[in-house]
Motif scaffolding. Structure first.
Motif, PDB file in Angstrom:
ATOM      1  N   THR A  48       0.837  -1.198   0.000  1.00 26.08           N
ATOM      2  CA  THR A  48       0.000   0.000   0.000  1.00 26.08           C
ATOM      3  C   THR A  48       0.874   1.251   0.000  1.00 26.08           C
ATOM      4  O   THR A  48       2.053   1.201   0.346  1.00 26.08           O
TER       5      THR A  48
ATOM      6  N   GLU B  74       0.889   5.393   1.247  1.00 28.20           N
ATOM      7  CA  GLU B  74       0.232   6.452   2.005  1.00 28.20           C
ATOM      8  C   GLU B  74      -0.228   7.500   1.004  1.00 28.20           C
ATOM      9  O   GLU B  74       0.509   7.847   0.061  1.00 28.20           O
ATOM     10  N   ASN B  75      -1.447   7.976   1.160  1.00 29.63           N
ATOM     11  CA  ASN B  75      -2.020   8.972   0.241  1.00 29.63           C
ATOM     12  C   ASN B  75      -1.962   8.484  -1.211  1.00 29.63           C
ATOM     13  O   ASN B  75      -1.499   9.198  -2.102  1.00 29.63           O
ATOM     14  N   ASP B  76      -2.423   7.271  -1.448  1.00 29.50           N
ATOM     15  CA  ASP B  76      -2.410   6.684  -2.792  1.00 29.50           C
ATOM     16  C   ASP B  76      -3.410   7.420  -3.690  1.00 29.50           C
ATOM     17  O   ASP B  76      -4.616   7.353  -3.464  1.00 29.50           O
ATOM     18  N   PRO B  77      -2.922   8.116  -4.743  1.00 29.35           N
ATOM     19  CA  PRO B  77      -3.833   8.864  -5.606  1.00 29.35           C
ATOM     20  C   PRO B  77      -4.745   7.965  -6.450  1.00 29.35           C
ATOM     21  O   PRO B  77      -5.707   8.448  -7.034  1.00 29.35           O
TER      22      PRO B  77
ATOM     23  N   ARG C 159       8.479   4.824  -6.558  1.00 31.79           N
ATOM     24  CA  ARG C 159       7.762   4.977  -5.288  1.00 31.79           C
ATOM     25  C   ARG C 159       7.138   3.652  -4.849  1.00 31.79           C
ATOM     26  O   ARG C 159       7.239   3.263  -3.684  1.00 31.79           O
TER      27      ARG C 159
ATOM     28  N   ASN D 254       6.740   7.154 -10.333  1.00 27.91           N
ATOM     29  CA  ASN D 254       5.706   6.363  -9.659  1.00 27.91           C
ATOM     30  C   ASN D 254       6.154   4.926  -9.456  1.00 27.91           C
ATOM     31  O   ASN D 254       5.898   4.331  -8.410  1.00 27.91           O
TER      32      ASN D 254
ATOM     33  N   ALA E 174       0.752  13.025  -7.354  1.00 29.60           N
ATOM     34  CA  ALA E 174       0.328  12.716  -5.993  1.00 29.60           C
ATOM     35  C   ALA E 174      -1.087  13.200  -5.695  1.00 29.60           C
ATOM     36  O   ALA E 174      -1.777  12.627  -4.863  1.00 29.60           O
ATOM     37  N   ASP E 175      -1.529  14.230  -6.417  1.00 28.12           N
ATOM     38  CA  ASP E 175      -2.884  14.753  -6.199  1.00 28.12           C
ATOM     39  C   ASP E 175      -3.925  14.079  -7.095  1.00 28.12           C
ATOM     40  O   ASP E 175      -5.086  14.458  -7.105  1.00 28.12           O
TER      41      ASP E 175
END
Length: 129
Positions: A9, A11-14, A63, A60, A40-41
Protein backbone atom coordinates in the motif's frame (compact mmCIF):
# COMPACT_ATOMS: atom_id res chain seq x y z
CA UNK A 1 5.71 -23.11 4.42
CA UNK A 2 5.55 -20.19 2.02
CA UNK A 3 4.75 -16.62 2.91
CA UNK A 4 1.22 -15.53 2.10
CA UNK A 5 0.89 -12.90 -0.65
CA UNK A 6 1.00 -9.38 0.78
CA UNK A 7 -0.62 -6.28 -0.67
CA UNK A 8 1.68 -3.26 -0.90
CA UNK A 9 0.00 0.00 0.00
CA UNK A 10 0.95 3.65 -0.40
CA UNK A 11 0.23 6.45 2.01
CA UNK A 12 -2.02 8.97 0.24
CA UNK A 13 -2.41 6.68 -2.79
CA UNK A 14 -3.83 8.86 -5.61
CA UNK A 15 -5.25 5.77 -7.33
CA UNK A 16 -7.06 4.23 -4.35
CA UNK A 17 -10.42 5.29 -5.81
CA UNK A 18 -9.85 2.86 -8.71
CA UNK A 19 -9.91 -0.13 -6.32
CA UNK A 20 -6.60 -1.86 -7.00
CA UNK A 21 -3.41 -2.45 -5.04
CA UNK A 22 -0.26 -0.63 -6.16
CA UNK A 23 1.61 -3.95 -5.91
CA UNK A 24 1.65 -7.43 -4.43
CA UNK A 25 4.56 -9.24 -2.85
CA UNK A 26 4.46 -12.94 -3.60
CA UNK A 27 7.44 -14.80 -2.20
CA UNK A 28 10.57 -12.97 -3.27
CA UNK A 29 8.85 -11.10 -6.10
CA UNK A 30 7.00 -7.81 -6.31
CA UNK A 31 4.28 -7.43 -8.96
CA UNK A 32 3.38 -3.80 -9.68
CA UNK A 33 0.10 -2.61 -11.11
CA UNK A 34 0.46 -0.53 -14.22
CA UNK A 35 1.90 2.88 -13.44
CA UNK A 36 1.19 5.99 -15.48
CA UNK A 37 1.70 9.73 -15.29
CA UNK A 38 -0.53 10.40 -12.31
CA UNK A 39 0.69 12.93 -9.76
CA UNK A 40 0.33 12.72 -5.99
CA UNK A 41 -2.88 14.75 -6.20
CA UNK A 42 -4.41 12.37 -8.76
CA UNK A 43 -3.97 14.72 -11.73
CA UNK A 44 -2.28 13.81 -15.00
CA UNK A 45 1.28 15.09 -15.20
CA UNK A 46 2.58 16.20 -18.60
CA UNK A 47 -0.62 16.10 -20.63
CA UNK A 48 0.44 15.97 -24.30
CA UNK A 49 4.15 15.65 -23.36
CA UNK A 50 5.43 12.07 -23.72
CA UNK A 51 8.79 12.77 -22.06
CA UNK A 52 7.13 14.32 -18.98
CA UNK A 53 4.68 11.44 -18.78
CA UNK A 54 7.47 8.88 -19.02
CA UNK A 55 9.47 10.61 -16.27
CA UNK A 56 6.43 10.72 -13.94
CA UNK A 57 5.63 7.10 -14.72
CA UNK A 58 9.13 6.02 -13.68
CA UNK A 59 8.93 8.20 -10.54
CA UNK A 60 5.71 6.36 -9.66
CA UNK A 61 7.33 3.00 -10.33
CA UNK A 62 10.21 3.94 -8.03
CA UNK A 63 7.76 4.98 -5.29
CA UNK A 64 5.86 1.69 -5.42
CA UNK A 65 9.06 -0.37 -5.59
CA UNK A 66 10.40 1.44 -2.51
CA UNK A 67 7.14 0.81 -0.63
CA UNK A 68 7.59 -2.89 -1.39
CA UNK A 69 11.27 -3.01 -0.40
CA UNK A 70 12.76 -3.04 -3.89
CA UNK A 71 14.17 -0.66 -6.48
CA UNK A 72 14.78 -0.30 -10.23
CA UNK A 73 18.00 -2.34 -10.06
CA UNK A 74 15.90 -5.38 -9.12
CA UNK A 75 13.36 -5.14 -11.94
CA UNK A 76 13.34 -8.37 -13.96
CA UNK A 77 10.34 -7.82 -16.29
CA UNK A 78 8.81 -4.72 -17.84
CA UNK A 79 5.59 -4.42 -19.85
CA UNK A 80 5.11 -1.10 -21.62
CA UNK A 81 1.85 0.06 -23.17
CA UNK A 82 2.12 2.92 -25.70
CA UNK A 83 -0.71 4.72 -27.40
CA UNK A 84 1.67 5.61 -30.25
CA UNK A 85 4.51 3.31 -31.28
CA UNK A 86 6.27 6.37 -32.75
CA UNK A 87 7.46 6.91 -29.15
CA UNK A 88 9.29 3.56 -29.12
CA UNK A 89 12.75 5.14 -29.65
CA UNK A 90 12.20 7.11 -26.44
CA UNK A 91 11.49 3.82 -24.67
CA UNK A 92 14.90 2.51 -25.75
CA UNK A 93 16.47 5.69 -24.33
CA UNK A 94 14.46 5.24 -21.13
CA UNK A 95 15.76 1.70 -20.67
CA UNK A 96 19.31 3.08 -20.78
CA UNK A 97 18.43 5.87 -18.35
CA UNK A 98 16.57 3.90 -15.69
CA UNK A 99 18.06 0.41 -16.02
CA UNK A 100 21.55 -1.06 -16.33
CA UNK A 101 22.76 -4.22 -18.06
CA UNK A 102 21.66 -6.88 -17.92
CA UNK A 103 18.41 -5.16 -18.85
CA UNK A 104 15.04 -6.51 -17.68
CA UNK A 105 12.99 -8.73 -19.95
CA UNK A 106 10.57 -6.51 -21.86
CA UNK A 107 7.33 -6.48 -23.78
CA UNK A 108 6.22 -3.29 -25.53
CA UNK A 109 2.83 -3.05 -27.20
CA UNK A 110 0.77 -0.34 -28.82
CA UNK A 111 -2.74 0.02 -27.43
CA UNK A 112 -5.75 1.95 -28.65
CA UNK A 113 -6.13 3.72 -25.33
CA UNK A 114 -5.35 3.66 -21.64
CA UNK A 115 -7.57 4.14 -18.58
CA UNK A 116 -7.62 7.92 -19.01
CA UNK A 117 -7.63 9.34 -22.54
CA UNK A 118 -4.79 11.81 -21.85
CA UNK A 119 -2.34 9.07 -20.87
CA UNK A 120 0.27 8.13 -23.46
CA UNK A 121 2.20 5.40 -21.60
CA UNK A 122 1.62 2.86 -18.84
CA UNK A 123 4.24 0.49 -17.45
CA UNK A 124 4.02 -2.49 -15.13
CA UNK A 125 7.00 -4.31 -13.71
CA UNK A 126 8.00 -7.38 -11.79
CA UNK A 127 10.94 -7.00 -9.41
CA UNK A 128 12.79 -9.13 -6.94
CA UNK A 129 13.17 -8.10 -3.31
Amino acid sequence: MTDAPKAITLENDPLAAYCFSPAWQVGGLLFLSGQASIGADGSIVGEGDFDAQLAQTFANIERVLAAGGSDLSKVVKVTIYLTDMANFPKIVEARQRWFTPPYPADTTVEVKGLALPELMVEIDVIASL
